[in-house]
Design an enzyme around this catalytic site. Structure first.
Site, PDB file in Angstrom:
ATOM      1  N   GLN A   1      18.631  25.890  25.900  1.00 39.34           N
ATOM      2  CA  GLN A   1      19.009  27.174  26.494  1.00 39.34           C
ATOM      3  C   GLN A   1      18.711  28.293  25.502  1.00 39.34           C
ATOM      4  O   GLN A   1      19.290  28.351  24.424  1.00 39.34           O
ATOM      5  CB  GLN A   1      20.499  27.195  26.847  1.00 39.34           C
ATOM      6  CG  GLN A   1      20.941  28.536  27.438  1.00 39.34           C
ATOM      7  CD  GLN A   1      22.442  28.720  27.396  1.00 39.34           C
ATOM      8  OE1 GLN A   1      23.190  27.752  27.351  1.00 39.34           O
ATOM      9  NE2 GLN A   1      22.894  29.965  27.395  1.00 39.34           N
TER      10      GLN A   1
ATOM     11  N   CYS B   1      23.815  29.265  30.733  1.00 44.79           N
ATOM     12  CA  CYS B   1      24.321  27.889  30.604  1.00 44.79           C
ATOM     13  C   CYS B   1      24.730  27.286  31.947  1.00 44.79           C
ATOM     14  O   CYS B   1      24.592  26.081  32.153  1.00 44.79           O
ATOM     15  CB  CYS B   1      25.473  27.817  29.608  1.00 44.79           C
ATOM     16  SG  CYS B   1      26.864  28.903  29.980  1.00 44.79           S
TER      17      CYS B   1
ATOM     18  N   HIS C   1      31.170  28.218  27.986  1.00 44.15           N
ATOM     19  CA  HIS C   1      29.896  27.507  28.033  1.00 44.15           C
ATOM     20  C   HIS C   1      29.974  26.345  29.023  1.00 44.15           C
ATOM     21  O   HIS C   1      30.971  25.625  29.077  1.00 44.15           O
ATOM     22  CB  HIS C   1      29.583  26.981  26.622  1.00 44.15           C
ATOM     23  CG  HIS C   1      28.240  26.351  26.482  1.00 44.15           C
ATOM     24  ND1 HIS C   1      27.071  26.987  26.842  1.00 44.15           N
ATOM     25  CD2 HIS C   1      27.872  25.121  26.011  1.00 44.15           C
ATOM     26  CE1 HIS C   1      26.052  26.190  26.594  1.00 44.15           C
ATOM     27  NE2 HIS C   1      26.504  25.050  26.103  1.00 44.15           N
TER      28      HIS C   1
ATOM     29  N   ASP D   1      23.707  19.532  26.890  1.00 45.22           N
ATOM     30  CA  ASP D   1      24.180  20.850  26.470  1.00 45.22           C
ATOM     31  C   ASP D   1      22.985  21.602  25.902  1.00 45.22           C
ATOM     32  O   ASP D   1      22.442  21.228  24.859  1.00 45.22           O
ATOM     33  CB  ASP D   1      25.275  20.671  25.403  1.00 45.22           C
ATOM     34  CG  ASP D   1      25.819  21.988  24.863  1.00 45.22           C
ATOM     35  OD1 ASP D   1      25.207  23.042  25.099  1.00 45.22           O
ATOM     36  OD2 ASP D   1      26.866  21.955  24.185  1.00 45.22           O
TER      37      ASP D   1
END
Length: 227
Positions: free
Chosen positions: A87, A93, A164, A179
């Site tokens: 990201q 996110c 997040h 992630d």
């Protein structure tokens, strides 16, 4: 670096978003109201991914740094078709977590549209190149921005976001944490279609246990649409 308006953890808005991106109406985003066995039973089945929203606290950042150093030494191997992306766009996110959730579940049908086009053109790219491709994707940016305005609060007031989104998926019998702020996928041990919900809930609990004074956690799931 581009900054998007943050998505809210509103399952109705996120469901509308994935459908707009081309995900079949047979699939929806739903609230996970509790992580104990009895409340997990209320989630519509099948469950294809958990999506966790949490605050980027000092505890999270410290754990992320320590985890990075430990896993970097291991040089782990991952399935060739595990779709993982970095990201690089501020506040993207939520979109990245939804992409991770859908792209790693072949049972989730995707019709022609923004998401299918993105996945097809990035299939052979590195996680870093995929992150850059999202940042430069004008159609994806437009769809994200349009849906981000539909949350319950004024999303424009939250440009400086400290929360997040991440995704948890079952990929070939391994529970993966995906992630976009981390340099690589994180393995959380074996799982199966039958145990995935409880296994993913356990990982969510571990996030919460690392920040015992924090209450701003939200858990969602990508599931079959409730009939």
């Amino acid at each position: 670096m581009l900054t998007w308006t943050p998505l809210e953890s509103n399952p109705e808005v996120l469901t509308k978003y994935i459908h707009k991106l081309g995900v079949s109406p047979a699939w929806s985003v739903t609230d996970v109201i509790g992580l104990e066995d009895d409340t997990l039973e209320w989630i519509p089945r099948p469950v294809k991914a958990f999506i966790l929203l949490f605050p980027c606290s000092e505890t999270y950042e410290k754990h992320r740094a320590e985890e990075h150093d430990r896993i970097k030494e291991l040089q782990e191997q991952h399935p060739d078709d595990l779709f993982y992306m970095r990201q690089f766009t501020h506040n993207a996110c939520g979109t990245v977590a939804l992409i991770h959730s859908v792209a790693n579940n072949k049972e989730v049908d995707i019709d022609s549209g923004v998401l299918k086009d993105f996945l097809e053109k990035t299939v052979s790219l590195s996680p870093e190149e995929r992150g850059k491709a999202l940042e430069n994707d004008k159609e994806f940016t437009a769809d994200h921005q349009a849906l981000a305005q539909e949350g319950q609060t004024n999303a424009a007031d939250h440009v400086k976001v400290i929360h997040h989104f991440i995704a948890l998926v079952n990929k070939e019998g391994t529970l993966y944490e995906l992630d976009g702020r981390k340099s690589f996928p994180i393995k959380h041990g074996p799982t199966s279609e039958e145990t995935f919900v409880k296994d993913a809930a356990k990982v969510c609990k571990e996030f919460m246990a690392r920040d015992p004074n924090e209450v701003r956690f939200t858990v969602l799931a990508l599931t079959a649409t409730k009939q």
